[in-house]
Write an enzyme that holds these catalytic residues in place. Structure first.
Site, PDB file in Angstrom:
ATOM      1  CB  SER A 210      45.674  37.628  34.479  1.00 55.62           C
ATOM      2  OG  SER A 210      46.541  36.840  33.560  1.00 55.62           O
ATOM      3  CG  HIS A 453      42.688  33.860  34.616  1.00 56.68           C
ATOM      4  ND1 HIS A 453      43.140  33.738  35.382  1.00 56.68           N
ATOM      5  CD2 HIS A 453      43.308  33.713  33.567  1.00 56.68           C
ATOM      6  CE1 HIS A 453      44.111  35.140  35.543  1.00 56.68           C
ATOM      7  NE2 HIS A 453      44.065  34.661  33.898  1.00 56.68           N
TER       8      HIS A 453
END
Length: 566
Positions: A210, A453
């Site tokens: 990320s 995610h």
């Protein structure tokens, strides 16, 4: 007699311990870690809280640590860098935070010349730490399993986040990117010192997830990284992601200045006021402004603090810097539903069992993501994403489309562009592409949800082995595969070769040939596929990118609004 043999065997096994580093001399002084047994004749030496720089000055680059006398007992994690809490109601952490942690695998003899993997954590450039999120006592980023199973040294590092790490005026007065400079200082420290821990300073891989992946991407593209490391892995984020750069840093700085009582018409006076402001107040002023999303925006609009093009560490638009990455081997990929968690905020009905996601919802999301291009972009993108619906699409199909749009726009397409640019600019370095699509373990989500995610991290850091009671054998299979691919890549630049067996060979991504590896617990020859979501990648890179941009600007003379086509 049998009992005696068992007791003798136990005594022998207990006394058959692996080698230990003991006290290690670094440039700042001596450090002593702690040895953790991992199995017969195997252990991992863990050094927690080793300083790689001095306490940083406010909005200054990191400075060398002055050193210490005696032996530093490196057996506990140090404070995270000053940041807001998850609920954003208060702050946590400290300005004295530039520390790293080292995990060194040992066998019967002391390890030598091992590959080194330096991990950069994610957290939207707003929060996070090298020892974030405890899972049954151990940090999510605990490097023992990866170090032991992959025979690599793992290093996790802290860096400044939020207002203290990324506030910028967009010019020399407050250039920004302090968090990136921290990372650079940590990687440089590792290069100078890791040989003393048994690592090979000429074989360093940086990897992150990320915002940490965006960071690794910027480290790769920066001219300051030449010769500093050899390989890069980005998981679910690249420097080309639309949330990776702050495009209007001064506007954000003025907003934060107003929040802390430093609003001034004279910019230099405003900056003087900011520099003497309380770091805690400044940090709270940088929290996510949820009002930005109400009625007009998307989650992407909330992520304001980020790196900037400073003409120095990041000298130009990221897409123009891939010549700097030509010598680094590069592996990049995304999770199949990286965007789902964000899509659930933007279009809440997608996660409601009886919620109806409408055409208007889908068009509204597209309008929020493409607002710089106007209605033409909404119409063309909607045609592309609804083309497989048919006349009466199933509700789940429409909901999954919403998740796909957000995944493509925020993660997948920028990653594919980065892979292409790397392959196009490469001077003999390798490029590899993957899609992680293990079904989510998060309870309560609809059946169609695959890999969320950050769901890749538990497998990469070996949690199914460290906490076996909360995982199944299939999770351990997947964890073993990922550790093997990642550490092989760190060792040789080829995830298929390097000492750890892998289930499927992973082919190279090249200028004209775009294979990718589908990573889950059931890997066979069919796990290699080609041209990942190429219709959608083509739409965003070709059709969308040539649509004219619109920006609305206030007319100074009459206070009215004027729309300009750029």
């Amino acid at each position: 007699m049998m009992l005696l043999l068992v007791i003798l065997l136990g005594v022998c096994l207990n006394s058959a311990s692996a080698a230990k580093l003991g006290v290690v001399q670094t440039e700042g002084g001596k450090v002593e870690g702690k040895s953790h047994g991992m199995g017969l004749f195997r252990s991992v030496d863990v050094f927690k809280g080793v300083p790689f720089a001095d306490v940083p000055g406010k909005w200054e680059k990191p400075k060398p640590h002055p050193g210490w006398s005696g032996i530093l007992k490196a057996n506990k994690y140090r404070d995270r860098c000053l940041q807001v809490t998850l609920l954003q109601t208060k702050t946590q952490g400290s300005e004295d935070c530039l520390y790293l942690n080292i995990f060194v695998p040992q066998g019967l003899k002391l390890s030598k010349n091992l590959p080194v993997m330096v991990y950069l954590f994610g957290g939207a450039f707003l929060l996070g730490a090298s020892n974030d999120v405890a899972i049954l006592g151990d940090s999510l980023y605990d490097g023992k399993e990866m170090a032991d199973r992959g025979d690599v040294i793992v290093v996790t590092v802290n860096y400044r986040v939020g207002t203290m790490g990324f506030l910028s005026t967009g010019d020399d007065r407050l250039p920004g990117n302090y968090g990136l400079w921290d990372q650079h200082a940590a990687i440089s420290w590792v290069r100078r010192n890791i040989a003393a821990f048994g690592g090979n300073p000429d074989n360093i891989t940086i990897f992150g997830q990320s915002a940490g992946a965006v960071s690794a991407s910027f480290q790769m593209l920066s001219p300051y990284s030449k010769g500093l490391f050899r390989r890069v892995i980005t998981q679910c984020g690249v420097a080309l992601s639309p949330w990776a750069l702050q495009k209007k840093p001064m506007a954000l700085t003025k907003k934060i200045a107003r929040k802390v009582g430093c609003g001034r018409s004279n910019e230099d006076e405003m900056l003087e006021c900011l520099k003497i402001s309380d770091p805690i107040g400044l940090t709270l002023a940088g929290k996510i402004d949820v009002l930005l999303i109400l009625g007009k925006g998307t989650v992407m609009d909330l992520l304001e603090l980020a790196p900037v093009i400073d003409g120095d560490f990041i000298p130009d638009e990221p897409s123009k810097l891939f010549h700097n990455a030509a010598q680094f081997d590069y592996m990049a990929g995304v999770n199949s539903m990286d965007g789902h968690i964000f899509a659930g905020v933007d279009v809440p009905s997608i996660n409601k069992k009886n919620g109806n996601t409408t055409v208007a919802n889908v068009r509204g999301l597209l309008a929020g993501l493409t607002k710089e291009k106007g209605n033409a972009a909404v119409d063309s993108a909607f045609r592309v994403y609804s083309s497989h619906w048919g006349s009466a699409p199933e509700p789940a199909v429409v909901k999954k489309t919403v998740a796909d749009i957000e995944t493509d726009f925020l993660f997948l397409v920028p990653t594919q562009i980065a892979l292409q640019l790397h392959a196009n600019n490469s001077s003999g370095a390798h490029t590899f592409s993957y899609l992680f699509n293990m079904k989510t373990r998060i309870p309560g989500f609809p059946r169609w949800v695959e890999a969320e995610h950050a769901e890749d991290l538990q497998y990469l850091f070996g949690k199914p082995f460290a906490s076996p009671l909360i995982y199944f054998p299939r999770h351990r299979d997947l964890s073993g595969y990922m550790i093997a691919y990642w550490t092989n890549f760190a060792r040789t630049g080829d995830p298929s070769n390097g000492g750890s067996r892998v289930p499927v060979p992973w082919p190279l991504f090249t200028k004209h040939h775009h294979p990718y590896l589908i990573i889950n617990h059931k890997m066979t020859k069919s796990s290699v596929s080609y041209d990942l979501r190429s219709d959608y990648v083509t739409y965003w890179t070709k059709t969308y990118s040539i649509l004219p941009s619109f920006r609305r600007e206030k007319e100074e003379n009459d206070g009215g609004m004027k729309t300009k086509s750029e």
